[in-house]
Design an enzyme around this catalytic site. Structure first.
Site, PDB file in Angstrom:
ATOM      1  CG  ASP A 138      -4.903  -4.203   0.165  1.00  0.00           C
ATOM      2  OD1 ASP A 138      -4.061  -4.965  -0.352  1.00  0.00           O
ATOM      3  OD2 ASP A 138      -4.910  -3.928   1.376  1.00  0.00           O
ATOM      4  NE  ARG A 193       0.297  -3.602   8.546  1.00  0.00           N
ATOM      5  CZ  ARG A 193      -0.217  -4.148   7.446  1.00  0.00           C
ATOM      6  NH1 ARG A 193      -0.324  -5.447   7.353  1.00  0.00           N
ATOM      7  NH2 ARG A 193      -0.628  -3.392   6.451  1.00  0.00           N
ATOM      8  CB  THR A 231      -1.415 -11.711   0.867  1.00  0.00           C
ATOM      9  OG1 THR A 231      -2.818 -11.981   0.840  1.00  0.00           O
ATOM     10  CG2 THR A 231      -1.167 -10.404   1.578  1.00  0.00           C
ATOM     11  CB  THR A 268      -0.910   0.013   1.252  1.00  0.00           C
ATOM     12  OG1 THR A 268      -1.543  -1.264   1.355  1.00  0.00           O
ATOM     13  CG2 THR A 268      -1.941   1.106   1.200  1.00  0.00           C
TER      14      THR A 268
HETATM   15  P1  ADP Z   1       0.992  -3.976   2.914  1.00  0.00           P
HETATM   16  O1  ADP Z   1       0.109  -3.123   2.043  1.00  0.00           O
HETATM   17  O2  ADP Z   1       2.020  -4.742   2.140  1.00  0.00           O
HETATM   18  O3  ADP Z   1       0.230  -4.865   3.858  1.00  0.00           O
HETATM   19  P2  ADP Z   1       1.699  -1.433   4.121  1.00  0.00           P
HETATM   20  O4  ADP Z   1       2.120  -0.644   2.934  1.00  0.00           O
HETATM   21  O5  ADP Z   1       0.346  -1.149   4.681  1.00  0.00           O
HETATM   22  O6  ADP Z   1       1.862  -3.002   3.849  1.00  0.00           O
HETATM   23  O7  ADP Z   1       2.824  -1.212   5.223  1.00  0.00           O
HETATM   24  C1  ADP Z   1       2.628  -1.555   6.585  1.00  0.00           C
HETATM   25  C2  ADP Z   1       3.283  -0.516   7.470  1.00  0.00           C
HETATM   26  O8  ADP Z   1       4.693  -0.644   7.366  1.00  0.00           O
HETATM   27  C3  ADP Z   1       2.918   0.903   7.097  1.00  0.00           C
HETATM   28  O9  ADP Z   1       2.438   1.561   8.228  1.00  0.00           O
HETATM   29  C4  ADP Z   1       4.189   1.564   6.649  1.00  0.00           C
HETATM   30  O10 ADP Z   1       4.369   2.756   7.347  1.00  0.00           O
HETATM   31  C5  ADP Z   1       5.292   0.612   7.038  1.00  0.00           C
HETATM   32  N1  ADP Z   1       6.208   0.363   5.931  1.00  0.00           N
HETATM   33  C6  ADP Z   1       6.085  -0.544   4.954  1.00  0.00           C
HETATM   34  N2  ADP Z   1       7.138  -0.530   4.130  1.00  0.00           N
HETATM   35  C7  ADP Z   1       7.957   0.417   4.589  1.00  0.00           C
HETATM   36  C8  ADP Z   1       9.232   0.917   4.160  1.00  0.00           C
HETATM   37  N3  ADP Z   1       9.911   0.382   3.136  1.00  0.00           N
HETATM   38  N4  ADP Z   1       9.762   1.911   4.878  1.00  0.00           N
HETATM   39  C9  ADP Z   1       9.136   2.432   5.943  1.00  0.00           C
HETATM   40  N5  ADP Z   1       7.952   1.988   6.418  1.00  0.00           N
HETATM   41  C10 ADP Z   1       7.367   1.002   5.746  1.00  0.00           C
END
Ligand code: ADP
Length: 344
Positions: free
Chosen positions: A126, A234, A175, A82
């Site tokens: 998503d 996360r 996922t 995301t």
């Molecule tokens: P996904 O969509 O893959 O489930 P998210 O984009 O929602 O994951 O990320 C989860 C959390 O981790 C978010 O709150 C984000 O701030 C943090 N995060 C993810 N990737 C990074 C990154 N490369 N650097 C800093 N924070 C990150």
């Protein structure tokens, strides 16, 4: 919901689930970097391959003044799919519309969303593997031809009308790549798999989060925490917040290794970063089923957990860490997994 009219058909335009986040700031460099979720490539450590490739594609689309190709991001939860999608929108300086597969029930819902999407904007879906086949079919022509075919009327008078859609970029996240239909998968020109993070990248993420939230943590403590975060930002950020709570309870001035050790014990996270359910999975395979192989369904039933949770959240990390193997007859413990189980 607002109602729009197209050739006599009223389309419900979703305003609640899907709302563009305004991208007002000019460039990454000029932004205030004060949100925990990074909003430019420079603030996003890790994922070198996916990030570098996306930077190239964004630049190329901007230079050509053309719409960016559709992007599929896949990998376990919490790795930054995301966040990356949001960054792409910021870097492209276009609106970001955010929705998810389960919230698009019918083709009409998708038509409503697409009717509101502006030229070159990013539509993020998503859990895209959870779209119904009917919705997927509408998406195909939207992705390929920037138009959708709607059926108007019923019975013998029913006819198909084509509704134009502004050129947009779909960013799908999943996922479960294996659950995504082939036709949908093949319509994404760009496909990137996100990987578990190295401890070094996670330590950088933790230090950045700590800085933004005003948490005082020693670099070596950030490194310990990074190693216990299952390669996942996360989880790293969540652990940091909990450790912060414990540091306040302990009246510690700074988060040092003592605070970390205390907090991790209280949180039941071991030296490998494994939590309660990880360890239960290892013990079900290792002790109850004598090292395996054992089917995922059996593991899920034994633990009273959803199969999808085990498959999407827990198993990938246990496989990545070399603790279990996935074979055609089921899951089995590796030698390393056996050692971890015997010497927790
Ligand atoms: P996904 O969509 O893959 O489930 P998210 O984009 O929602 O994951 O990320 C989860 C959390 O981790 C978010 O709150 C984000 O701030 C943090 N995060 C993810 N990737 C990074 C990154 N490369 N650097 C800093 N924070 C990150």
């Amino acid at each position: 919901m607002k109602e729009d009219e197209f050739e006599g058909i009223s389309i419900k335009r979703e305003t609640r689930v899907v709302s563009p986040k305004e991208q007002k700031k000019d460039s990454c460099e000029q932004q205030e970097r004060n949100t925990v979720r990074p909003d430019c490539f420079a603030d996003y450590p890790g994922q070198p391959q996916a990030k570098d490739n996306l930077m190239v594609y964004v630049k190329a689309a901007q230079k050509r003044n053309q719409v960016l190709d559709h992007i599929l991001l896949h990998g376990p939860p919490g790795l930054g799919k995301t966040t990356l999608a949001n960054i792409v929108a910021k870097e492209m300086k276009t609106p970001f519309y955010n929705t998810s597969g389960p919230s698009i029930d019918r083709p009409g819902d998708l038509a409503g969303i697409l009717a509101g999407v502006e030229k070159f904007s990013i539509l993020f879906i998503d859990e895209i593997h959870r779209l119904s086949i009917q919705v997927e079919e509408v998406l195909y022509s939207a992705m390929e031809d920037f138009s959708i075919d709607l059926i108007v009327g019923q019975g013998p008078t029913a006819r198909s009308v084509s509704m134009p859609v502004a050129p947009f970029t779909l960013i799908g996240a999943t996922t479960r790549m294996s659950s995504l239909s082939r036709p949908l998968q093949s319509r994404f020109g760009i496909q990137e798999r996100l990987q578990y993070y190295s401890s070094e990248s996670l330590a950088l993420i933790l230090q950045r989060t700590a800085h933004i939230l005003g948490i005082k943590i020693l670099p070596e403590s950030a490194e310990i925490l990074a190693r216990r975060s299952r390669g996942t930002p996360r989880i790293a950020n969540r652990l940091l917040r909990r450790v912060w709570d414990f540091s306040i309870a302990l009246e510690a001035r700074v988060i040092d290794s003592k605070v970390i050790q205390y907090a991790l014990e209280r949180l039941n996270i071991d030296a490998y970063g494994l939590d309660y359910l990880d360890k239960k999975i290892l013990s079900v395979i290792g002790l109850q089923y004598k090292g395996g192989p054992v089917g995922i369904e059996t593991i899920a039933v034994t633990l009273g957990e959803e199969r999808a949770t085990i498959e999407e959240v827990y198993e990938p990390y246990l496989v990545h860490s070399g603790l279990i193997n996935r074979g055609p007859r089921g899951r089995s413990l590796t030698d390393k997994g056996r050692k971890v189980l015997e010497h927790p």
